[in-house]
Design a protein around this motif. Structure first.
Motif, PDB file in Angstrom:
ATOM      1  N   GLY A 256       0.894  -1.304  -0.018  1.00  0.00           N
ATOM      2  CA  GLY A 256      -0.133   0.135   0.060  1.00  0.00           C
ATOM      3  C   GLY A 256       0.869   1.304  -0.125  1.00  0.00           C
ATOM      4  N   LYS A 257       2.007   1.062  -0.548  1.00  0.00           N
ATOM      5  CA  LYS A 257       2.860   2.391  -0.435  1.00  0.00           C
ATOM      6  C   LYS A 257       2.324   3.441  -1.248  1.00  0.00           C
ATOM      7  N   THR A 258       1.913   3.090  -2.441  1.00  0.00           N
ATOM      8  CA  THR A 258       1.350   4.550  -3.578  1.00  0.00           C
ATOM      9  C   THR A 258       0.403   5.191  -2.703  1.00  0.00           C
ATOM     10  N   THR A 259      -0.610   4.082  -2.306  1.00  0.00           N
ATOM     11  CA  THR A 259      -1.879   4.685  -1.670  1.00  0.00           C
ATOM     12  C   THR A 259      -1.596   5.267  -0.495  1.00  0.00           C
ATOM     13  N   THR A 260      -0.479   5.266   0.502  1.00  0.00           N
ATOM     14  CA  THR A 260      -0.084   6.080   1.443  1.00  0.00           C
ATOM     15  C   THR A 260       0.409   7.410   1.216  1.00  0.00           C
ATOM     16  N   ILE A 261       1.353   7.211  -0.034  1.00  0.00           N
ATOM     17  CA  ILE A 261       1.732   8.665  -0.347  1.00  0.00           C
ATOM     18  C   ILE A 261       0.564   9.612  -0.765  1.00  0.00           C
ATOM     19  N   ALA A 262      -0.447   9.051  -1.387  1.00  0.00           N
ATOM     20  CA  ALA A 262      -1.597   9.938  -1.675  1.00  0.00           C
ATOM     21  C   ALA A 262      -2.253  10.348  -0.217  1.00  0.00           C
ATOM     22  N   LYS A 263      -2.271   9.631   0.691  1.00  0.00           N
ATOM     23  CA  LYS A 263      -2.895   9.701   1.957  1.00  0.00           C
ATOM     24  C   LYS A 263      -1.859  10.998   2.849  1.00  0.00           C
ATOM     25  N   ILE A 264      -0.553  10.648   2.869  1.00  0.00           N
ATOM     26  CA  ILE A 264       0.535  11.692   3.232  1.00  0.00           C
ATOM     27  C   ILE A 264       0.107  13.000   2.550  1.00  0.00           C
ATOM     28  N   SER A 265       0.020  12.841   1.345  1.00  0.00           N
ATOM     29  CA  SER A 265       0.067  14.310   0.518  1.00  0.00           C
ATOM     30  C   SER A 265      -1.426  15.101   1.408  1.00  0.00           C
ATOM     31  N   THR A 266      -2.510  14.273   1.214  1.00  0.00           N
ATOM     32  CA  THR A 266      -3.760  14.742   1.958  1.00  0.00           C
ATOM     33  C   THR A 266      -3.609  15.424   3.124  1.00  0.00           C
ATOM     34  N   TYR A 267      -2.526  14.668   4.024  1.00  0.00           N
ATOM     35  CA  TYR A 267      -2.279  14.978   5.321  1.00  0.00           C
ATOM     36  C   TYR A 267      -1.705  16.427   5.554  1.00  0.00           C
ATOM     37  N   PHE A 268      -0.727  16.579   4.503  1.00  0.00           N
ATOM     38  CA  PHE A 268      -0.073  18.051   4.467  1.00  0.00           C
ATOM     39  C   PHE A 268      -0.785  19.079   3.945  1.00  0.00           C
ATOM     40  N   ILE A 269      -1.654  18.638   3.009  1.00  0.00           N
ATOM     41  CA  ILE A 269      -2.526  19.726   2.400  1.00  0.00           C
ATOM     42  C   ILE A 269      -3.253  20.304   3.482  1.00  0.00           C
ATOM     43  N   ASN A 270      -4.198  19.285   3.981  1.00  0.00           N
ATOM     44  CA  ASN A 270      -4.944  19.859   5.245  1.00  0.00           C
ATOM     45  C   ASN A 270      -4.082  20.702   6.326  1.00  0.00           C
ATOM     46  N   LYS A 271      -2.935  20.596   6.503  1.00  0.00           N
ATOM     47  CA  LYS A 271      -2.146  21.364   7.276  1.00  0.00           C
ATOM     48  C   LYS A 271      -1.739  22.723   6.378  1.00  0.00           C
ATOM     49  N   GLY A 272      -2.120  22.714   5.330  1.00  0.00           N
ATOM     50  CA  GLY A 272      -1.619  24.040   4.879  1.00  0.00           C
ATOM     51  C   GLY A 272      -0.480  24.172   3.934  1.00  0.00           C
ATOM     52  N   TYR A 273       0.070  22.837   3.680  1.00  0.00           N
ATOM     53  CA  TYR A 273       1.341  23.045   2.694  1.00  0.00           C
ATOM     54  C   TYR A 273       1.034  22.361   1.459  1.00  0.00           C
ATOM     55  N   THR A 274       2.071  22.652   0.634  1.00  0.00           N
ATOM     56  CA  THR A 274       1.695  22.110  -0.761  1.00  0.00           C
ATOM     57  C   THR A 274       2.904  20.996  -1.160  1.00  0.00           C
ATOM     58  N   PRO A 275       2.351  19.943  -1.408  1.00  0.00           N
ATOM     59  CA  PRO A 275       3.314  18.939  -1.622  1.00  0.00           C
ATOM     60  C   PRO A 275       3.610  18.576  -3.205  1.00  0.00           C
ATOM     61  N   VAL A 276       4.632  17.995  -3.700  1.00  0.00           N
ATOM     62  CA  VAL A 276       4.780  17.528  -4.971  1.00  0.00           C
ATOM     63  C   VAL A 276       5.479  16.025  -5.026  1.00  0.00           C
ATOM     64  N   ILE A 277       4.821  14.985  -5.973  1.00  0.00           N
ATOM     65  CA  ILE A 277       5.032  13.740  -5.950  1.00  0.00           C
ATOM     66  C   ILE A 277       6.034  13.389  -7.191  1.00  0.00           C
ATOM     67  N   GLY A 299      -5.392  16.672  -6.606  1.00  0.00           N
ATOM     68  CA  GLY A 299      -4.914  17.902  -6.873  1.00  0.00           C
ATOM     69  C   GLY A 299      -3.501  18.299  -6.245  1.00  0.00           C
ATOM     70  N   VAL A 300      -2.643  17.160  -6.646  1.00  0.00           N
ATOM     71  CA  VAL A 300      -1.163  17.441  -6.378  1.00  0.00           C
ATOM     72  C   VAL A 300      -0.203  17.398  -7.660  1.00  0.00           C
ATOM     73  N   LYS A 301       0.532  18.140  -7.782  1.00  0.00           N
ATOM     74  CA  LYS A 301       1.620  18.108  -8.848  1.00  0.00           C
ATOM     75  C   LYS A 301       2.326  16.953  -8.680  1.00  0.00           C
ATOM     76  N   ILE A 302       2.762  16.166 -10.118  1.00  0.00           N
ATOM     77  CA  ILE A 302       3.476  14.853 -10.113  1.00  0.00           C
ATOM     78  C   ILE A 302       4.340  15.246 -11.049  1.00  0.00           C
TER      79      ILE A 302
END
Length: 438
Positions: A256-277, A299-302
């Protein structure tokens, strides 16, 4: 969640409580019987066999016989005086005989007087006997009272011994191994519990449960408490430098590594940060498509290259993009591979050299138990880990991986995956897991 650990720890608490309480009761009964026997012996020792009544009876009997024989002696003397024809001589003889022989006064009044004297003589001894006997009985009562007080004190202060624990802790250790707890972790828990409990003085049966529960909590807390880096602190440090925080994810396929990266992205977005994958798993075309789908959904840049491209180059481009665009976080996906594949492990080491990630996070499936621990050890040896994310924790009834993995590699668990949604990710807190188990 962690139902197996709950059951085993609570079972140990219940068994030890029952065992210690039963032993305390048995020892108390044995002590009470011993006290009763001692009291009976002391009571027997304090009983005097009184001989005075027998002596008095014997004396009284002799006097009665003497009274009964007096008339016969007088009759004999009267007959003798009649035969001699001189009544006067009879009285003279009787008087002379009385003065010469001085016989006992055998009248009924004198007999009664003698009996009273005899009683007067015997009474002091009887009173002394009764006084001594009463004193001994009082001492015996006091001794019994003190002994019973000692019994109750003993019940209140039952001491847990190593013998009380050995069998139960052996059963607990075997149960932990059955729940996929690593051997060294199970041994550590047993040693910690034994150190906490041996020598504890128990006042009530409920104390046994409380002490045991606290000892197990302390043991589990000690296993889970591993020094870790604060992601928020790292983010602030990197932001001050004007650099993005780089997190590299490693693990085998299917965890579940790929799905986890998407969850982490959501976690940081909710904290106000802008991630890139960075889609650095270039060995499978399907992996690139999968991570791209997640990125578009949230809605994250890849940043991605074609299949077969250099994974390190993809990661480098993602870091450059983040720096140029002012994005705070770069999440680097890597190819899932078995920890025994040396060539692919070397490829991950290359990515590490090129982008110098701030955190390398192992993503493991909690349902695989000790396999997840073994995988983490191999990845830690190859690239060095900074933290762990365990997926499918909501379906993990055993909890062995969650309890063991951090202790074995001395790295903290950062997050737990608890569902299929992008929001189904929770920060791991050791105290939370302790409360879940107990």
């Amino acid at each position: 969640m962690f139902d197996s650990l709950k059951k085993k720890f609570n079972g140990t608490i219940g068994k030890l409580t029952e065992k210690v309480s039963q032993e305390a009761e048995e020892e108390a009964k044995a002590e009470e019987n011993s006290v009763q026997n001692e009291t009976e012996i002391n009571s027997l020792k304090g009983t005097d066999v009184k001989s005075a009544p027998e002596t008095s009876d014997k004396s009284s009997s002799d006097l009665d016989n003497a009274v009964e024989n007096v008339p016969e002696e007088i009759d004999s003397m009267e007959e003798e005086s009649v035969d001699s024809g001189t009544k006067k001589s009879f009285f003279s003889r009787l008087k002379r005989k009385s003065s010469e022989d001085k016989p006992l006064d055998v009248s009924k009044e004198s007999v009664a007087s003698e009996e009273e004297k005899t009683e007067d003589i015997e009474t002091p001894r009887g009173e002394k006997d009764e006084s001594v006997s009463g004193k001994k009985e009082k001492e015996a009562d006091e001794s019994e009272k003190e002994s019973k007080s000692g019994i109750f004190s003993f019940i209140r202060e039952k001491t847990i011994s190593e013998k009380d624990l050995d069998d139960l802790l052996w059963e607990l250790e075997m149960s932990l191994l059955e729940s996929d707890v690593a051997l060294e972790v199970a041994e550590k828990i047993i040693i910690s519990v034994k150190e906490d409990l041996v020598g504890k003085k128990i006042k009530r049966s409920s104390d046994v449960a409380d002490y045991t529960r606290n000892a197990l909590k302390n043991a589990v807390s000690g296993i889970l408490e591993v020094e870790s880096k604060s992601i928020d602190t790292l983010l602030q440090e990197k932001k001050t430098k004007g650099e993005p925080l780089i997190i590299m994810f490693v693990g085998i396929n299917g965890t579940g590594k790929t799905t986890t990266i998407a969850k982490i992205s959501t976690y940081f977005i909710n904290k106000g940060y802008t991630p890139v994958i960075a889609a650095s798993d270039t060995f499978r075309a399907g992996a690139i498509e999968q991570i791209s789908h997640h990125a578009e959904t949230i809605g994250v840049k890849i940043i991605k290259h074609k299949k077969g491209a250099d994974p390190a180059a993809v990661a480098y481009d993602a870091v450059s993009h983040a720096s140029a665009q002012g994005k705070e976080i770069v999440l680097v996906d890597t190819a899932g591979r078995m920890q025994t594949n040396i060539n692919l492990m070397d490829e991950m080491a290359k990515i590490k050299r090129v982008v110098s990630p701030d955190l390398i996070v192992f993503v493991g499936d909690s349902l695989t138990g000790n396999d997840a621990v073994e995988q983490a050890m191999k990845f830690n040896d190859s690239v060095g880990l900074d933290g762990i994310i365990l997926t499918k924790a909501d379906a993990d009834a055993k909890g062995g991986a969650a309890l063991s993995i951090g202790y074995v590699i001395n790295k903290p668990i950062l997050f737990l995956g608890v569902g299929q949604g992008y929001e189904d990710l929770m920060e791991f807190k050791p105290e939370w897991m302790v409360e879940q188990i107990f």
